[in-house]
Design an enzyme around this catalytic site. Sequence first.
Site, short mmCIF file in Angstrom:
data_model
loop_
_atom_site.label_atom_id
_atom_site.label_comp_id
_atom_site.label_asym_id
_atom_site.label_seq_id
_atom_site.Cartn_x
_atom_site.Cartn_y
_atom_site.Cartn_z
N GLY A 176 0.94 -1.44 -0.01
CA GLY A 176 0.04 0.04 0.04
C GLY A 176 0.83 1.16 0.07
O GLY A 176 2.11 1.25 -0.13
N GLY A 218 -0.47 -5.03 0.75
CA GLY A 218 -1.61 -4.94 -0.11
C GLY A 218 -1.87 -5.93 -1.35
O GLY A 218 -3.01 -6.13 -1.68
N GLU A 236 5.67 -6.88 7.19
CA GLU A 236 5.11 -5.43 7.95
C GLU A 236 5.92 -5.56 9.55
O GLU A 236 6.11 -4.47 10.03
CB GLU A 236 3.97 -5.62 8.33
CG GLU A 236 2.96 -5.56 7.03
CD GLU A 236 2.67 -6.60 6.15
OE1 GLU A 236 2.10 -6.36 5.08
OE2 GLU A 236 3.37 -7.62 6.20
N ASP A 250 -1.75 -6.92 7.60
CA ASP A 250 -3.09 -6.77 7.45
C ASP A 250 -3.68 -7.54 6.45
O ASP A 250 -3.20 -8.38 5.83
CB ASP A 250 -3.34 -5.36 7.98
CG ASP A 250 -2.89 -4.41 6.66
OD1 ASP A 250 -1.96 -4.75 5.96
OD2 ASP A 250 -3.32 -3.41 6.45
#
Length: 350
Positions: free
Chosen positions: A67, A115, A138, A146
């Site tokens: 992202g 993402g 992450e 996520d």
Amino acid sequence: MSDEPEILTRVEAGVGRITLNRPKALHALNRGMCEAMIAALLDWRADEAVKSVLIDHAGERGFCAGGDIRMIAESGAGDAAEARRFFDTEYKLNHLLFTYPKPVTALVDGIVMGGGVGISEPAEVRIATERTTYAMPETGIGLFPDVGGGWFLPRLPGQTGVWIALTGARLKAADTVFLGIHTHYLPTDALEAFRAILATDPAHPADIADGLEDDAGEAPIEPHLEAIDRLFAHDTVEAIFAALEAEGSDWAQAQLAILKTKSPQSLKVSLRQIRAGAALTDFADNMAMEYALGGRVVRTHDFQEGVRAVIVDKDNAPRWSPATLDGVSDADLDALFAPLPSDQAWRPLD
């Protein structure tokens, strides 16, 4: 600025085509890109002329590297409102793909992280190539895996999802297909054949992939599965560290050395996320958990510092705070994981 749209959508021979078109940024997702994909998917959902959906990317450098981390960090340094808007839209896209009534195929030809995992893992057909590199990195920037990581990672074989989440391990196609992260392996030069056959039979991408798939080779992770299942089965990060220290093998010591570079807060958040996600029965509940968590984590010191060290200054020397696992209390985690009030909680499109 390019005049080219960052998402290309069209219908060709019964296939709804979504092409990521932000190659200079390795197709990193922003809110506009997510909105464009949602709009196309909603248009095609009830369109009888569209039999399946194909997600791919322009250029050769990567499928999707994640992202828009800089935007998220800048927003998190303030009130995080724009970061929450991005997460809300991105997670609606993830959920729409997860529940989509028509077959979705993702051609994961190149780098796929963060993402990019979120828009490929929900697909029925997930094709890796010799250029595929998969990771959820992450914990190295103070975040957590996520975009559905809390759902997909604990559903991988044994404890491999925990190992992937905590270490940020980078996997090639032999491992991703072996673990079921991706469903098929096709050499890059077979992708055009896949697209061509799909145009003649757009409703059955899985059958086409079955007919074309090749052998990705021996999975480097396979010899370590027993150790992963044993050493990463604990419910605290401290216990995982202790098990790795006691193990003594070169592989275990290498994993421990990697973990010691990660954010202690992120390690604890990620382990709790995966254990909680394993117990859920609805993907939407997982996304609601990750939305509440994400809006808080992006405002923490470790996320701001991780982005500074890895993405902005690129000195790769983050100064985590707390600097040790024992500095991250259960109360700290409880506060990060607390459900949002009903009027602020994440909800899917439907």
